[in-house]
Design a protein around this motif. Structure first.
Motif, PDB file in Angstrom:
ATOM      1  N   LEU A   1       0.851  -1.179   0.000  1.00 16.28           N
ATOM      2  CA  LEU A   1       0.000   0.000   0.000  1.00 16.28           C
ATOM      3  C   LEU A   1       0.891   1.235   0.000  1.00 16.28           C
ATOM      4  CD1 LEU A   1      -2.959  -0.799   2.426  1.00 16.28           C
ATOM      5  CD2 LEU A   1      -2.780  -1.126  -0.037  1.00 16.28           C
ATOM      6  N   VAL A   2       0.659   2.095  -0.967  1.00 21.35           N
ATOM      7  CA  VAL A   2       1.399   3.349  -1.059  1.00 21.35           C
ATOM      8  C   VAL A   2       0.486   4.404  -0.449  1.00 21.35           C
ATOM      9  CG1 VAL A   2       2.709   4.859  -2.580  1.00 21.35           C
ATOM     10  CG2 VAL A   2       2.418   2.455  -3.173  1.00 21.35           C
ATOM     11  N   SER A   3       0.760   4.755   0.807  1.00 20.45           N
ATOM     12  CA  SER A   3      -0.140   5.596   1.586  1.00 20.45           C
ATOM     13  C   SER A   3       0.330   7.044   1.580  1.00 20.45           C
ATOM     14  CB  SER A   3      -0.199   5.080   3.035  1.00 20.45           C
ATOM     15  OG  SER A   3      -1.084   5.864   3.807  1.00 20.45           O
ATOM     16  N   TYR A   4      -0.544   7.929   1.140  1.00 22.24           N
ATOM     17  CA  TYR A   4      -0.247   9.360   1.077  1.00 22.24           C
ATOM     18  C   TYR A   4      -1.084  10.097   2.112  1.00 22.24           C
ATOM     19  CZ  TYR A   4       1.665   8.061  -3.471  1.00 22.24           C
ATOM     20  OH  TYR A   4       2.382   7.467  -4.476  1.00 22.24           O
ATOM     21  N   HIS A   5      -0.570  11.232   2.574  1.00 18.31           N
ATOM     22  CA  HIS A   5      -1.376  12.061   3.467  1.00 18.31           C
ATOM     23  C   HIS A   5      -2.629  12.501   2.712  1.00 18.31           C
ATOM     24  CE1 HIS A   5      -2.668  15.115   6.274  1.00 18.31           C
ATOM     25  NE2 HIS A   5      -1.729  14.726   7.117  1.00 18.31           N
ATOM     26  N   GLY A   6      -3.770  12.438   3.389  1.00 16.30           N
ATOM     27  CA  GLY A   6      -5.024  12.764   2.727  1.00 16.30           C
ATOM     28  C   GLY A   6      -5.300  14.256   2.646  1.00 16.30           C
ATOM     29  N   MET A   7      -6.365  14.581   1.955  1.00 17.88           N
ATOM     30  CA  MET A   7      -6.890  15.937   1.903  1.00 17.88           C
ATOM     31  C   MET A   7      -8.367  15.840   1.531  1.00 17.88           C
ATOM     32  SD  MET A   7      -5.888  17.709  -1.751  1.00 17.88           S
ATOM     33  CE  MET A   7      -4.259  18.125  -1.244  1.00 17.88           C
ATOM     34  N   PRO A   8      -9.162  16.861   1.846  1.00 19.41           N
ATOM     35  CA  PRO A   8     -10.561  16.822   1.435  1.00 19.41           C
ATOM     36  C   PRO A   8     -10.696  16.625  -0.075  1.00 19.41           C
ATOM     37  CG  PRO A   8     -10.218  18.570   3.025  1.00 19.41           C
ATOM     38  CD  PRO A   8      -8.848  18.053   2.664  1.00 19.41           C
ATOM     39  N   ARG A   9     -11.621  15.776  -0.490  1.00 13.87           N
ATOM     40  CA  ARG A   9     -11.839  15.527  -1.910  1.00 13.87           C
ATOM     41  C   ARG A   9     -12.198  16.823  -2.634  1.00 13.87           C
ATOM     42  NH1 ARG A   9     -15.867  14.259  -5.525  1.00 13.87           N
ATOM     43  NH2 ARG A   9     -15.270  12.747  -7.141  1.00 13.87           N
ATOM     44  N   ARG A  10     -12.818  17.728  -1.908  1.00 15.28           N
ATOM     45  CA  ARG A  10     -13.198  19.021  -2.483  1.00 15.28           C
ATOM     46  C   ARG A  10     -11.990  19.764  -3.059  1.00 15.28           C
ATOM     47  NH1 ARG A  10     -13.075  23.688   0.467  1.00 15.28           N
ATOM     48  NH2 ARG A  10     -13.043  22.490   2.415  1.00 15.28           N
ATOM     49  N   TYR A  11     -10.815  19.632  -2.426  1.00 17.11           N
ATOM     50  CA  TYR A  11      -9.627  20.319  -2.916  1.00 17.11           C
ATOM     51  C   TYR A  11      -9.252  19.839  -4.319  1.00 17.11           C
ATOM     52  CZ  TYR A  11      -8.740  22.031   1.874  1.00 17.11           C
ATOM     53  OH  TYR A  11      -8.828  22.641   3.100  1.00 17.11           O
ATOM     54  N   LEU A  12      -9.399  18.531  -4.547  1.00 19.96           N
ATOM     55  CA  LEU A  12      -9.150  17.981  -5.880  1.00 19.96           C
ATOM     56  C   LEU A  12     -10.080  18.619  -6.892  1.00 19.96           C
ATOM     57  CD1 LEU A  12      -8.171  15.911  -8.010  1.00 19.96           C
ATOM     58  CD2 LEU A  12      -9.805  14.288  -7.021  1.00 19.96           C
ATOM     59  N   MET A  13     -11.347  18.720  -6.550  1.00 20.75           N
ATOM     60  CA  MET A  13     -12.329  19.272  -7.474  1.00 20.75           C
ATOM     61  C   MET A  13     -12.100  20.764  -7.708  1.00 20.75           C
ATOM     62  SD  MET A  13     -13.480  16.378  -7.866  1.00 20.75           S
ATOM     63  CE  MET A  13     -14.579  16.818  -9.215  1.00 20.75           C
ATOM     64  N   GLU A  14     -11.408  21.430  -6.773  1.00 22.91           N
ATOM     65  CA  GLU A  14     -11.108  22.859  -6.913  1.00 22.91           C
ATOM     66  C   GLU A  14      -9.794  23.108  -7.646  1.00 22.91           C
ATOM     67  OE1 GLU A  14     -13.480  24.281  -2.843  1.00 22.91           O
ATOM     68  OE2 GLU A  14     -11.293  24.122  -2.843  1.00 22.91           O
ATOM     69  N   GLY A  15      -9.123  22.037  -8.083  1.00 25.05           N
ATOM     70  CA  GLY A  15      -7.943  22.214  -8.926  1.00 25.05           C
ATOM     71  C   GLY A  15      -6.611  21.842  -8.319  1.00 25.05           C
ATOM     72  N   ASP A  16      -6.574  21.360  -7.071  1.00 25.46           N
ATOM     73  CA  ASP A  16      -5.299  20.960  -6.476  1.00 25.46           C
ATOM     74  C   ASP A  16      -4.792  19.697  -7.184  1.00 25.46           C
ATOM     75  OD1 ASP A  16      -3.340  19.760  -4.591  1.00 25.46           O
ATOM     76  OD2 ASP A  16      -3.959  21.426  -3.302  1.00 25.46           O
ATOM     77  N   PRO A  17      -3.528  19.677  -7.652  1.00 26.66           N
ATOM     78  CA  PRO A  17      -3.023  18.536  -8.427  1.00 26.66           C
ATOM     79  C   PRO A  17      -2.522  17.370  -7.586  1.00 26.66           C
ATOM     80  CG  PRO A  17      -1.308  20.179  -8.268  1.00 26.66           C
ATOM     81  CD  PRO A  17      -2.530  20.767  -7.579  1.00 26.66           C
ATOM     82  N   TYR A  18      -2.616  17.485  -6.267  1.00 36.51           N
ATOM     83  CA  TYR A  18      -1.995  16.505  -5.369  1.00 36.51           C
ATOM     84  C   TYR A  18      -2.427  15.065  -5.671  1.00 36.51           C
ATOM     85  CZ  TYR A  18      -0.824  14.189  -0.927  1.00 36.51           C
ATOM     86  OH  TYR A  18      -0.343  13.325   0.031  1.00 36.51           O
TER      87      TYR A  18
ATOM     88  N   ALA B   1       2.709  -4.602   3.138  1.00 36.01           N
ATOM     89  CA  ALA B   1       3.717  -3.587   3.439  1.00 36.01           C
ATOM     90  C   ALA B   1       3.108  -2.231   3.136  1.00 36.01           C
ATOM     91  CB  ALA B   1       4.986  -3.804   2.624  1.00 36.01           C
ATOM     92  N   VAL B   2       3.573  -1.217   3.851  1.00 30.69           N
ATOM     93  CA  VAL B   2       3.084   0.152   3.634  1.00 30.69           C
ATOM     94  C   VAL B   2       4.285   1.074   3.493  1.00 30.69           C
ATOM     95  CG1 VAL B   2       1.723   2.058   4.565  1.00 30.69           C
ATOM     96  CG2 VAL B   2       0.984  -0.304   4.962  1.00 30.69           C
ATOM     97  N   ILE B   3       4.225   1.942   2.493  1.00 24.25           N
ATOM     98  CA  ILE B   3       5.254   2.962   2.275  1.00 24.25           C
ATOM     99  C   ILE B   3       4.548   4.303   2.135  1.00 24.25           C
ATOM    100  CG2 ILE B   3       5.268   2.707  -0.240  1.00 24.25           C
ATOM    101  CD1 ILE B   3       8.315   3.111  -0.149  1.00 24.25           C
ATOM    102  N   ALA B   4       5.225   5.394   2.506  1.00 24.22           N
ATOM    103  CA  ALA B   4       4.584   6.711   2.525  1.00 24.22           C
ATOM    104  C   ALA B   4       5.419   7.732   1.748  1.00 24.22           C
ATOM    105  CB  ALA B   4       4.392   7.173   3.976  1.00 24.22           C
ATOM    106  N   PRO B   5       5.312   7.747   0.420  1.00 27.19           N
ATOM    107  CA  PRO B   5       6.174   8.607  -0.398  1.00 27.19           C
ATOM    108  C   PRO B   5       5.887  10.099  -0.320  1.00 27.19           C
ATOM    109  CG  PRO B   5       5.245   6.789  -1.685  1.00 27.19           C
ATOM    110  CD  PRO B   5       4.482   6.879  -0.414  1.00 27.19           C
ATOM    111  N   ALA B   6       4.778  10.513   0.285  1.00 27.29           N
ATOM    112  CA  ALA B   6       4.501  11.945   0.391  1.00 27.29           C
ATOM    113  C   ALA B   6       5.353  12.612   1.453  1.00 27.29           C
ATOM    114  CB  ALA B   6       3.024  12.175   0.688  1.00 27.29           C
TER     115      ALA B   6
END
Length: 350
Positions: free
Chosen positions: A214-231, A288-293
């Motif tokens: 599992l490649v686990s990234y820090h989350g963010m509100p889905r709304r940010y994606l819809m507002e244009g954040d490329p994360y 296994a879990v890795i956190a590339p962010a």
């Protein structure tokens, strides 16, 4: 380092000016000064008051933050920090690792550029502050500063707020240096290769290979994606490039998101839920879990992944959980970061 001196042909009363240098200022998220209640409250108050992190209207958010959240959360967060604290050095692991990264990058820069480049680090929240380090660099003669947020993937709540703070610091300088900021580096082959090497080392040390990474990234509100954040897109591409570099198929690797906060829907799937689902529904016994962010291990990796998420997997029937550490001051990581710096110094230094 040459001491400051009065410029040639200047009058006697002219202030001394240090030799011109180039500054490279690394930036990470931040850390509390300690895990006691008031240290945690100061740190969380600064972090959660950032409108890049929580963008609710202040009239609505601040009363909730000051009266409820900051009355309770410092206790739970302090307990979490205590469980991972570097007691020997009296600091969080993030501080220790960022200092080590800075020292190794400084060695690389000195070998290539001598004393023309000054390397240091700051934190967006807490100490050492961005403002204090910009001031030190200007005082030392840095007429150009390369600002490097240590986030492989761009997000408004990480890279952008770090840049904001850097520019605010520049606003207070009488003699303002020229400035550049380093863009996201999530798709660089040398960065992806460093990630892949860390996976390969971890797997080589296990009796049985995990069934899933599992490649686990820090989350963010889905709304940010819809507002244009490329994360979100950059996270997905990081996983794809890592999969391709490892030569794996889709069944062996998946992207998830952690650290959900508040009532909104965040980017999914949530890591803590997905590990339990894999064990309970798919019968997965080894992951296994890795956190590339994260460029350095911190509370979100050492406590959240290696304790909370591990507990979720084992509690659902999983048997073997492997956390693969962040790249930290690994030689391949330092080489990649140093290459990023050199490329972004182009035109400023031979």
């Amino acid at each position: 380092m040459n001491p400051a001196a009065r410029p040639a042909n200047a009058p006697d009363q002219h202030p001394a000016i240090p030799d011109e240098k180039i500054g490279v200022l690394l930036a990470n998220l931040g850390t509390p000064d300690n895990y006691d209640y008031w240290s945690m409250r100061r740190y969380l108050g600064e972090f959660l008051s950032d409108s890049r992190v929580i963008d609710y209207p202040k009239w609505k958010w601040q009363p909730l933050l000051q009266l409820i959240i900051l009355s309770k959360r410092p206790f739970s967060s302090g307990k979490a920090y205590k469980s991972i604290w570097n007691e020997e050095k009296g600091e969080s692991p993030l501080m220790t690792i960022t200092r080590d990264q800075t020292a190794r990058i400084a060695e690389q820069m000195a070998a290539r550029h001598g004393d023309r480049v000054m390397v240091d680090f700051c934190m967006r929240y807490g100490n050492p502050s961005t403002k204090s380090k910009v001031r030190e660099m200007v005082a030392a003669g840095c007429q150009r500063i390369l600002f490097f947020p240590l986030y492989p993937q761009y997000a408004g709540a990480t890279t952008a707020t770090a840049n904001d703070q850097f520019f605010r610091a520049l606003m207070e300088e009488k003699w303002q240096p020229s400035a550049r900021t380093v863009p996201a580096y999530f798709d660089r082959p040398d960065y992806i290769d460093a990630l892949a090497q860390s996976v390969e080392r971890a797997y080589a040390g296990l009796d049985q290979a995990p069934e899933k990474l599992l490649v686990s990234y820090h989350g963010m509100p889905r709304r940010y994606l819809m507002e244009g954040d490329p994360y979100h897109c950059q996270c997905q591409k990081t996983t794809r490039l890592l999969k391709e570099r490892l030569g794996w198929d889709d069944s062996r690797i998946a992207t998830t998101f952690q650290s959900v906060f508040g009532p909104e829907e965040w980017l999914k799937p949530y890591t803590v839920e997905e590990v339990a689902r894999l064990a309970r529904e798919d019968g997965t016994r080894r992951i296994a879990v890795i956190a590339p962010a994260f460029s350095a291990d911190c509370i979100e990796t050492l406590e959240e992944i290696n304790e909370e998420i591990r507990h979720s997997f084992v509690g659902a029937g999983g048997e073997a959980f492997t956390y693969i550490p962040c790249l930290n001051d690994d030689a391949a990581h330092i080489a990649a970061l140093s290459a990023v710096i050199d490329e972004n110094l182009a035109g400023w230094i031979d």
